[in-house]
Design a protein around this motif. Sequence first.
Motif, mmCIF file in Angstrom:
data_model
loop_
_atom_site.group_PDB
_atom_site.id
_atom_site.type_symbol
_atom_site.label_atom_id
_atom_site.label_comp_id
_atom_site.label_asym_id
_atom_site.label_seq_id
_atom_site.Cartn_x
_atom_site.Cartn_y
_atom_site.Cartn_z
ATOM 1 N N CYS A 18 26.445 9.178 -17.612
ATOM 2 C CA CYS A 18 26.274 7.902 -16.918
ATOM 3 C C CYS A 18 27.629 7.470 -16.389
ATOM 4 N N LEU B 22 28.545 4.451 -15.610
ATOM 5 C CA LEU B 22 28.879 3.031 -15.775
ATOM 6 C C LEU B 22 29.832 2.736 -16.934
ATOM 7 N N ALA B 23 30.043 3.744 -17.762
ATOM 8 C CA ALA B 23 31.146 3.708 -18.734
ATOM 9 C C ALA B 23 31.192 2.465 -19.629
ATOM 10 N N CYS B 24 30.035 2.006 -20.110
ATOM 11 C CA CYS B 24 30.058 0.923 -21.094
ATOM 12 C C CYS B 24 30.841 1.449 -22.303
ATOM 13 N N PHE C 160 30.889 1.009 -25.462
ATOM 14 C CA PHE C 160 30.284 1.242 -26.781
ATOM 15 C C PHE C 160 29.191 2.304 -26.726
ATOM 16 N N CYS C 161 29.089 3.035 -25.588
ATOM 17 C CA CYS C 161 27.946 3.933 -25.384
ATOM 18 C C CYS C 161 28.402 5.379 -25.306
ATOM 19 N N THR D 180 26.752 8.000 -24.212
ATOM 20 C CA THR D 180 26.450 8.615 -22.910
ATOM 21 C C THR D 180 27.515 8.204 -21.894
ATOM 22 N N GLY D 181 27.874 6.919 -21.921
ATOM 23 C CA GLY D 181 28.896 6.410 -21.001
ATOM 24 C C GLY D 181 30.243 7.095 -21.200
ATOM 25 N N GLY E 142 21.621 7.558 -19.412
ATOM 26 C CA GLY E 142 21.753 7.239 -17.991
ATOM 27 C C GLY E 142 21.293 5.852 -17.617
ATOM 28 N N GLU E 143 21.666 5.445 -16.407
ATOM 29 C CA GLU E 143 21.262 4.145 -15.873
ATOM 30 C C GLU E 143 20.121 4.406 -14.889
ATOM 31 N N SER F 210 21.674 -1.980 -16.991
ATOM 32 C CA SER F 210 22.900 -2.703 -17.305
ATOM 33 C C SER F 210 23.148 -3.791 -16.265
HETATM 34 FE FE1 SF4 Z 1 26.127 1.642 -20.054
HETATM 35 FE FE2 SF4 Z 1 23.511 2.258 -20.229
HETATM 36 FE FE3 SF4 Z 1 25.226 3.878 -18.920
HETATM 37 FE FE4 SF4 Z 1 25.361 3.708 -21.567
HETATM 38 S S1 SF4 Z 1 23.654 4.516 -20.390
HETATM 39 S S2 SF4 Z 1 27.099 3.670 -20.112
HETATM 40 S S3 SF4 Z 1 24.833 1.571 -21.893
HETATM 41 S S4 SF4 Z 1 24.696 1.784 -18.354
#
Ligand code: SF4
Length: 367
Positions: free
Chosen positions: A111, A113-115, A117-118, A120-121, A170-171, A204
């Motif tokens: 993903c 979006l690089a949150c 705490f995630c 996957t990110g 993923g987003e 997100s």
């Molecule tokens: Fe953020 Fe969701 Fe992507 Fe994880 S999967 S980085 S929480 S948008």
Amino acid sequence: MTTNLLNYDAKALVDFCIEMGEKPFRAKQLLRWIHQFGKVDFVEMSDLAKGLREKLSTLAVIEPPQIVSDHTAKDGTRKWLLSVGAGNSIETVFIPEANRGTLCVSSQVGCALACTFCSTGKQGFNRNLTVAEIIGQLLLANNALKKTDANDLTTQSSRAVTNVVMMGMGEPLANFENVVTALDLMLDDHAYGLSRRRVTLSTSGLIPAMDRLRERCPVALAVSLHAPNDALRDQLVPINQKYPIKQLLAACQRYLQAAPRDFITFEYVMLDGVNDSVTHARELVKLVKDTPCKFNLIPFNVFAGSGYKRSSPESVRIFRDVLMQAGLVTTVRKTRGDDIAAACGQLAGLVKDKTRRTMRKTMEAVK
Ligand code: SF4
Ligand code: SAH
């Protein structure tokens, strides 16, 4: 290249049949064989003429991702690791409950979006999943669950999928067209026939895509809020720098006009000492006072190198009570499948190209 029919929705299948010189109603038959009965071999489609089955075999395939591994946790949660080629893999999780079976579906490899705490990110973005790879998760899960059922009628965990949450890797709104086509199939009576209330998409907060979803396919919506103000959300969910909270809440209001439920679910991951104080809870109450919503507090699922800690059960309880006392329906998500790393944000799969996109590139990628 042979066509993978799993990429087609009802309309595309009709076009395909017409192109083959067949009657359009064949598309409905194909849709049922593939999605209702989970057949991936034309030979088994007994109400299609032999000649047609042979023609189909030369022109097309029905190809879901390959199952790499299949684990069931002590609590019945089941996780599949699926290969999607070139060394990449994704995860799909089935969560059995007393009156439903929920499948948590992935939409991207990694993903962008690089949150913070995630997990996957943390991997960075590799690529969007195709329709076949998204809907294939549902097909494979249903087939596997049916098989388990046949072997062991006593297991509770063997019911088929009744609900879908787009909450895997993923987003989903960053892979809009493929996700919406897969959603169409989930809702189609000749395919999976799920109601819009039983399909939830979690985002997100990609505002323009939320508006498009409202017009194209308004399923139930969950929004990953995670913070009561922009300063904190900018850090935790970096896409907030582009789509800040006030605009996000306005988009939620617009979405509600078409939504199958009369509330938005806000997800809020509980990070020890970061976003879990009483002050944060009070700020949150003020923030959402005009937005019909429910809260789902998610105890943070730890993964190696995350740098965060899970809030204590006591902090979660106090936080929940502040929201509840203000009249907000609040649930605390049960952590499921902990022993097989199948909980929210722990899904990692394998990403071959681990190159991390820069934030600038990320912003460009997400229109
Ligand atoms: Fe953020 Fe969701 Fe992507 Fe994880 S999967 S980085 S929480 S948008
Ligand atoms: N990309 C979408 C959907 C996938 S993530 C989104 O962000 O909404 C599904 C949910 O799990 C989101 O609310 C996400 O913020 C949350 N999540 C991510 N990492 C987590 C972790 N380590 N512990 C608990 N929840 C997490």
